[in-house]
Write a protein that holds these residues in place. Structure first.
Motif, PDB file in Angstrom:
ATOM      1  N   LYS A  74       0.826  -1.216   0.000  1.00  0.00           N
ATOM      2  CA  LYS A  74       0.000   0.000   0.000  1.00  0.00           C
ATOM      3  C   LYS A  74       0.855   1.258   0.000  1.00  0.00           C
ATOM      4  N   ASP A  75       2.054   1.186   0.566  1.00  0.00           N
ATOM      5  CA  ASP A  75       2.945   2.338   0.626  1.00  0.00           C
ATOM      6  C   ASP A  75       3.452   2.726  -0.759  1.00  0.00           C
ATOM      7  N   ARG A  76       3.327   1.822  -1.736  1.00  0.00           N
ATOM      8  CA  ARG A  76       3.878   2.064  -3.077  1.00  0.00           C
ATOM      9  C   ARG A  76       2.800   2.249  -4.145  1.00  0.00           C
ATOM     10  N   ILE A  77       1.540   2.360  -3.737  1.00  0.00           N
ATOM     11  CA  ILE A  77       0.473   2.552  -4.717  1.00  0.00           C
ATOM     12  C   ILE A  77      -0.317   3.822  -4.397  1.00  0.00           C
ATOM     13  N   GLY A  78      -0.988   4.350  -5.411  1.00  0.00           N
ATOM     14  CA  GLY A  78      -1.876   5.490  -5.244  1.00  0.00           C
ATOM     15  C   GLY A  78      -3.168   5.231  -5.990  1.00  0.00           C
ATOM     16  N   ALA A  79      -4.255   5.785  -5.495  1.00  0.00           N
ATOM     17  CA  ALA A  79      -5.557   5.543  -6.127  1.00  0.00           C
ATOM     18  C   ALA A  79      -6.389   6.809  -6.104  1.00  0.00           C
ATOM     19  N   MET A  80      -6.923   7.159  -7.252  1.00  0.00           N
ATOM     20  CA  MET A  80      -7.869   8.263  -7.389  1.00  0.00           C
ATOM     21  C   MET A  80      -9.210   7.653  -7.764  1.00  0.00           C
ATOM     22  N   LEU A  81     -10.070   7.496  -6.778  1.00  0.00           N
ATOM     23  CA  LEU A  81     -11.359   6.854  -6.998  1.00  0.00           C
ATOM     24  C   LEU A  81     -12.411   7.888  -7.358  1.00  0.00           C
ATOM     25  N   LEU A  98      -1.793  16.073   5.861  1.00  0.00           N
ATOM     26  CA  LEU A  98      -2.251  14.947   6.676  1.00  0.00           C
ATOM     27  C   LEU A  98      -1.950  13.624   5.980  1.00  0.00           C
ATOM     28  N   PHE A  99      -2.266  13.546   4.686  1.00  0.00           N
ATOM     29  CA  PHE A  99      -2.043  12.306   3.939  1.00  0.00           C
ATOM     30  C   PHE A  99      -0.563  12.003   3.777  1.00  0.00           C
ATOM     31  N   ARG A 100       0.263  13.031   3.755  1.00  0.00           N
ATOM     32  CA  ARG A 100       1.707  12.816   3.629  1.00  0.00           C
ATOM     33  C   ARG A 100       2.257  11.993   4.790  1.00  0.00           C
ATOM     34  N   HIS A 101       1.644  12.125   5.949  1.00  0.00           N
ATOM     35  CA  HIS A 101       2.130  11.412   7.131  1.00  0.00           C
ATOM     36  C   HIS A 101       1.817   9.915   7.075  1.00  0.00           C
ATOM     37  N   TYR A 102       1.009   9.487   6.118  1.00  0.00           N
ATOM     38  CA  TYR A 102       0.681   8.067   6.002  1.00  0.00           C
ATOM     39  C   TYR A 102       1.738   7.287   5.214  1.00  0.00           C
ATOM     40  N   TYR A 103       2.675   7.990   4.558  1.00  0.00           N
ATOM     41  CA  TYR A 103       3.624   7.337   3.652  1.00  0.00           C
ATOM     42  C   TYR A 103       5.053   7.513   4.143  1.00  0.00           C
ATOM     43  N   LYS A 105       7.824   7.755   2.198  1.00  0.00           N
ATOM     44  CA  LYS A 105       8.610   8.682   1.380  1.00  0.00           C
ATOM     45  C   LYS A 105       7.669   9.578   0.561  1.00  0.00           C
ATOM     46  N   PRO A 106       6.970  10.490   1.233  1.00  0.00           N
ATOM     47  CA  PRO A 106       5.997  11.330   0.513  1.00  0.00           C
ATOM     48  C   PRO A 106       6.663  12.398  -0.340  1.00  0.00           C
ATOM     49  N   LEU A 107       5.950  12.829  -1.378  1.00  0.00           N
ATOM     50  CA  LEU A 107       6.398  13.954  -2.179  1.00  0.00           C
ATOM     51  C   LEU A 107       6.206  15.246  -1.392  1.00  0.00           C
ATOM     52  N   ARG A 136      -9.105  17.302  -8.655  1.00  0.00           N
ATOM     53  CA  ARG A 136      -7.671  17.582  -8.646  1.00  0.00           C
ATOM     54  C   ARG A 136      -7.062  17.330  -7.263  1.00  0.00           C
ATOM     55  N   LEU A 137      -7.839  17.611  -6.214  1.00  0.00           N
ATOM     56  CA  LEU A 137      -7.370  17.278  -4.869  1.00  0.00           C
ATOM     57  C   LEU A 137      -7.223  15.766  -4.723  1.00  0.00           C
ATOM     58  N   GLY A 138      -8.182  15.033  -5.258  1.00  0.00           N
ATOM     59  CA  GLY A 138      -8.083  13.570  -5.238  1.00  0.00           C
ATOM     60  C   GLY A 138      -6.849  13.076  -5.955  1.00  0.00           C
ATOM     61  N   PHE A 139      -6.471  13.751  -7.038  1.00  0.00           N
ATOM     62  CA  PHE A 139      -5.265  13.396  -7.780  1.00  0.00           C
ATOM     63  C   PHE A 139      -4.027  13.654  -6.921  1.00  0.00           C
ATOM     64  N   ALA A 140      -3.993  14.812  -6.252  1.00  0.00           N
ATOM     65  CA  ALA A 140      -2.863  15.125  -5.378  1.00  0.00           C
ATOM     66  C   ALA A 140      -2.705  14.075  -4.280  1.00  0.00           C
ATOM     67  N   LEU A 141      -3.827  13.658  -3.687  1.00  0.00           N
ATOM     68  CA  LEU A 141      -3.783  12.663  -2.612  1.00  0.00           C
ATOM     69  C   LEU A 141      -3.316  11.306  -3.136  1.00  0.00           C
ATOM     70  N   ALA A 142      -3.668  10.988  -4.386  1.00  0.00           N
ATOM     71  CA  ALA A 142      -3.226   9.727  -4.984  1.00  0.00           C
ATOM     72  C   ALA A 142      -1.718   9.714  -5.231  1.00  0.00           C
ATOM     73  N   LEU A 143      -1.135  10.906  -5.407  1.00  0.00           N
ATOM     74  CA  LEU A 143       0.292  11.001  -5.717  1.00  0.00           C
ATOM     75  C   LEU A 143       1.159  11.212  -4.484  1.00  0.00           C
ATOM     76  N   VAL A 144       0.550  11.371  -3.321  1.00  0.00           N
ATOM     77  CA  VAL A 144       1.292  11.738  -2.110  1.00  0.00           C
ATOM     78  C   VAL A 144       2.486  10.821  -1.872  1.00  0.00           C
ATOM     79  N   GLY A 145       2.302   9.515  -1.997  1.00  0.00           N
ATOM     80  CA  GLY A 145       3.362   8.562  -1.687  1.00  0.00           C
ATOM     81  C   GLY A 145       4.330   8.290  -2.812  1.00  0.00           C
ATOM     82  N   ASP A 146       4.296   9.116  -3.886  1.00  0.00           N
ATOM     83  CA  ASP A 146       5.149   8.897  -5.064  1.00  0.00           C
ATOM     84  C   ASP A 146       5.005   7.457  -5.556  1.00  0.00           C
TER      85      ASP A 146
END
Length: 294
Positions: A74-81, A98-103, A105-107, A136-146
């Motif tokens: 899960k640390d290596r995937i992103g999803a925009m639902l 907030l979402f950055r703290h879940y990963y 190596k966040p961007l 677009r916010l959903g896209f940003a959250l999907a990319l948080v973990g690179d």
């Protein structure tokens, strides 16, 4: 190439109804795969199982070599639902932070705001965003973990033209750096432009798999279109030799046929009221519709 997603004989039943029916699929690293299908075809369920959000009734799924529910995966995937829910009381920048703290190596925050085109909305409440801005916010959250693998479920719904252009430029750049992209979309022109592979699911089954060019070439049909006189009916046109299907827009009609030469000869011979005749090869959307009909 390394395989990053492997589905083997995967099925999913809901209360006696089979939503996904014995699907086997391998996706390699760096691929951009468009997963297409009509509503209720099973594609969203397939994505949910691949993400570990649902368990298959039978069959096996491997994501990045492991179980989709593993924390390391899960640390290596992103999803925009499709559904993006903003957190009450949090601003855009705070939500991403907030979402950055879940990963592990966040961007960086500023990079995520730039990629998603939300620099100006950084201090705006997430609940105050427009529909397109929430996407677009959903896209940003999907990319948080690179992410190494990115799932995009109807990503551009509600986006304006400029946001859509920025979005696809970003996705193309990610694919160019070896990221694996899986997307579902009803905008087949987008799938044709971005995907190097198209997978079509219908009634839970995998019915086609290939490059966009191969999918378009898989149907022998061509399209003969013309302006029909008021005396021409759908029933009359369907009786013509070689006509597979018809599509009307006002008095403009498209005839799908495997033999347009024979069809034109029949129109001339029967002196049908048809003007402004054109013949064209099928695009991805027409090929998709033909596969679904079959």
């Amino acid at each position: 190439m390394n395989s990053v997603i492997e589905l083997q004989n995967v099925t999913k039943d809901f209360k006696g109804k089979r939503a996904v029916d014995d699907i086997s699929l391998t996706i390699h690293e760096g691929s951009v795969v468009a997963l297409l299908g009509p509503n209720g075809a099973g594609k969203t369920t397939t994505v949910a199982m691949t993400l570990g959000l649902r368990k298959p009734t039978s069959g096996t799924i491997r994501l990045l070599g492991g179980d989709p529910q593993d924390r390391a995966v899960k640390d290596r995937i992103g999803a925009m639902l499709q559904d993006v829910h903003s957190i009450d009381g949090l601003k855009v920048g705070e939500t991403i932070e907030l979402f950055r703290h879940y990963y592990s190596k966040p961007l960086p925050l500023e990079r995520l705001l730039k990629i998603s085109g939300l620099m100006e909305e950084k201090g705006k409440l997430g609940t105050a965003l427009s529909g397109g801005q929430k996407r677009r916010l959903g896209f940003a959250l999907a990319l948080v973990g690179d992410p190494s693998v990115l799932f995009l479920d109807e990503p551009t719904v509600g986006m304006d033209v400029s946001s859509r252009q920025l979005f696809w430029e970003t996705v193309k750049a990610m694919a160019g750096h070896g990221r694996t992209i899986i997307l579902t979309t009803h905008y087949l022109d987008e799938a044709d432009a971005i995907a190097d592979r198209v997978v079509v699911i219908n009634k839970g089954k995998l019915v086609a798999d290939g490059t966009p060019e191969e999918i378009k070439a898989s149907t022998n049909s061509k399209i003969l279109s013309f302006t029909a006189g008021h005396g021409l009916t759908d029933e009359r046109l369907l009786s013509l030799p070689g006509v597979i299907d018809t599509e009307w827009k006002g008095r403009r009609v498209k005839l799908y046929s495997s033999d347009t030469d024979q069809l034109i000869a029949a129109i001339v011979r029967q002196e049908l009221d048809a003007t402004d005749i054109e013949i064209q090869s099928v695009g991805l959307e027409e090929a998709f519709q033909a596969l679904v009909r079959e």
